[in-house]
Design an enzyme around this catalytic site. Sequence first.
Site, mmCIF file in Angstrom:
data_model
loop_
_atom_site.group_PDB
_atom_site.id
_atom_site.type_symbol
_atom_site.label_atom_id
_atom_site.label_comp_id
_atom_site.label_asym_id
_atom_site.label_seq_id
_atom_site.Cartn_x
_atom_site.Cartn_y
_atom_site.Cartn_z
ATOM 1 N N TYR A 10 -19.015 56.469 4.895
ATOM 2 C CA TYR A 10 -17.557 56.468 5.482
ATOM 3 C C TYR A 10 -16.933 57.658 5.582
ATOM 4 C CZ TYR A 10 -14.550 52.960 6.741
ATOM 5 O OH TYR A 10 -13.584 51.932 7.635
ATOM 6 N N LEU A 11 -17.506 58.352 6.454
ATOM 7 C CA LEU A 11 -17.234 59.749 6.503
ATOM 8 C C LEU A 11 -15.804 60.109 7.337
ATOM 9 C CD1 LEU A 11 -20.546 61.396 7.358
ATOM 10 C CD2 LEU A 11 -19.428 60.791 5.256
ATOM 11 N N HIS A 30 -15.298 65.258 4.672
ATOM 12 C CA HIS A 30 -16.602 65.441 4.875
ATOM 13 C C HIS A 30 -17.093 66.347 5.772
ATOM 14 C CE1 HIS A 30 -16.227 61.087 3.249
ATOM 15 N NE2 HIS A 30 -17.037 61.807 1.975
ATOM 16 N N GLN A 46 -23.419 55.529 -10.382
ATOM 17 C CA GLN A 46 -22.194 56.394 -10.564
ATOM 18 C C GLN A 46 -21.138 55.425 -10.783
ATOM 19 O OE1 GLN A 46 -22.629 58.992 -7.537
ATOM 20 N NE2 GLN A 46 -20.472 58.896 -7.189
ATOM 21 N N LYS A 61 -7.671 63.224 1.831
ATOM 22 C CA LYS A 61 -8.427 62.274 2.526
ATOM 23 C C LYS A 61 -9.531 61.873 1.799
ATOM 24 C CE LYS A 61 -7.676 63.835 7.105
ATOM 25 N NZ LYS A 61 -7.422 62.902 8.370
ATOM 26 N N SER A 100 -12.407 58.093 1.446
ATOM 27 C CA SER A 100 -12.864 56.845 1.697
ATOM 28 C C SER A 100 -11.986 55.424 1.391
ATOM 29 C CB SER A 100 -14.296 56.823 1.790
ATOM 30 O OG SER A 100 -14.970 57.920 1.937
ATOM 31 N N ARG A 101 -11.584 55.765 0.011
ATOM 32 C CA ARG A 101 -10.989 54.827 -0.644
ATOM 33 C C ARG A 101 -9.280 54.616 -0.047
ATOM 34 N NH1 ARG A 101 -13.853 56.503 -5.444
ATOM 35 N NH2 ARG A 101 -15.197 54.643 -6.106
HETATM 36 P P1 AMP Z 1 -17.737 61.080 -1.415
HETATM 37 O O1 AMP Z 1 -18.385 60.791 0.012
HETATM 38 O O2 AMP Z 1 -16.341 60.602 -1.722
HETATM 39 O O3 AMP Z 1 -18.630 61.208 -2.520
HETATM 40 O O4 AMP Z 1 -17.737 62.569 -1.224
HETATM 41 C C1 AMP Z 1 -18.618 63.338 -0.803
HETATM 42 C C2 AMP Z 1 -18.220 65.039 -0.568
HETATM 43 O O5 AMP Z 1 -17.369 65.234 0.126
HETATM 44 C C3 AMP Z 1 -17.894 65.243 -1.971
HETATM 45 O O6 AMP Z 1 -18.216 66.529 -2.454
HETATM 46 C C4 AMP Z 1 -16.448 65.471 -2.125
HETATM 47 O O7 AMP Z 1 -15.676 66.260 -2.806
HETATM 48 C C5 AMP Z 1 -16.117 65.820 -0.657
HETATM 49 N N1 AMP Z 1 -14.732 65.396 -0.067
HETATM 50 C C6 AMP Z 1 -14.426 64.018 -0.028
HETATM 51 N N2 AMP Z 1 -12.841 64.085 0.463
HETATM 52 C C7 AMP Z 1 -12.784 65.254 0.566
HETATM 53 C C8 AMP Z 1 -11.588 65.910 1.157
HETATM 54 N N3 AMP Z 1 -10.489 65.137 1.593
HETATM 55 N N4 AMP Z 1 -11.406 67.086 1.452
HETATM 56 C C9 AMP Z 1 -12.688 67.975 1.071
HETATM 57 N N5 AMP Z 1 -13.783 67.460 0.558
HETATM 58 C C10 AMP Z 1 -13.788 66.113 0.273
#
Ligand code: AMP
Length: 282
Positions: free
Chosen positions: A32-33, A37, A61, A184, A186-187
Amino acid sequence: MNIVKTIAEVREQVKAWKKEGLSVGLVPTMGYLHEGHQSLIERAVKENDRVVVSDFVNPTQFAPNEDLESYPRDLERDAALCEKAGADLIFHPEPEEMYAKDACTFVDMRALTKNLCGKTRPIHFSGVCTVVSKLFLIVNPDRAYFGEKDAQQLAVIRRMVRDLNFDIEIVGCPIIREEDGLAKSSRNTYLTKELREAAPVLHKALEEGKQMVLEGERSAEKVRETIKKRIEAEPLAKIDYVEIVDFETIEPIETIKGSVLAAVAVYFGKTRLIDNFILTDI
Ligand code: AMP
């Protein structure tokens, strides 16, 4: 750009790249990029010859009461973003590909995981360390990219890489925000209009705290109280934690010096959002 679902396909592709002497970057995600991301992927593309994005909502997790089932998923959209950002391969496994039914080996960290998110989510970091270790062993990257948005996770991964001698450079990337300052995530899609309008209070409160430190305040408690009060003034925000810790050990501190992480987790309705600031060389 290719999308593969099996470990064998990833291994085969990476082996072929390495045979050609190409460097490989890995960006682990739960899909859900968004632009957060995307910034990690673009950085990885700049610094490596080939980039693998893993797109996997990792069940280990999530605790049983958390949002594993409802976590948003959209592979088609993710693929378009990865392609645009210049990624070469998406690894999108089914849970059964990653975990045997009777899997019983986990990576557990004895420090760094007890405070902050580890308090409310006691099994979370064991799941993160396990899946990231598995991804490291599957992809065998030269570098892996993590966002400062999940600052405790970044500290935990750095420590794990040191402790387990993974020969991988961990690259931390800055938080990408909406125009009103909300980090930002996904939630964020879970938020109603009303909650979405309330959520930027996290960034505003953290900015106030950061400003205090930059102006010379060194009492962690005073900065913490300021951040906490600012968030408490928003009736839709329910604080899980507001903490100031050493960024390497994730232990609470009294005096602000060295590398410092100010981190918050706050519920807006049922949605738990996190945000932080990191200051180094204070
Ligand atoms: P997630 O898909 O939420 O597990 O995030 C995957 C990676 O993207 C993790 O290393 C997060 O820290 C990074 N990430 C998520 N949201 C952001 C954001 N707003 N800014 C920078 N990195 C992010």
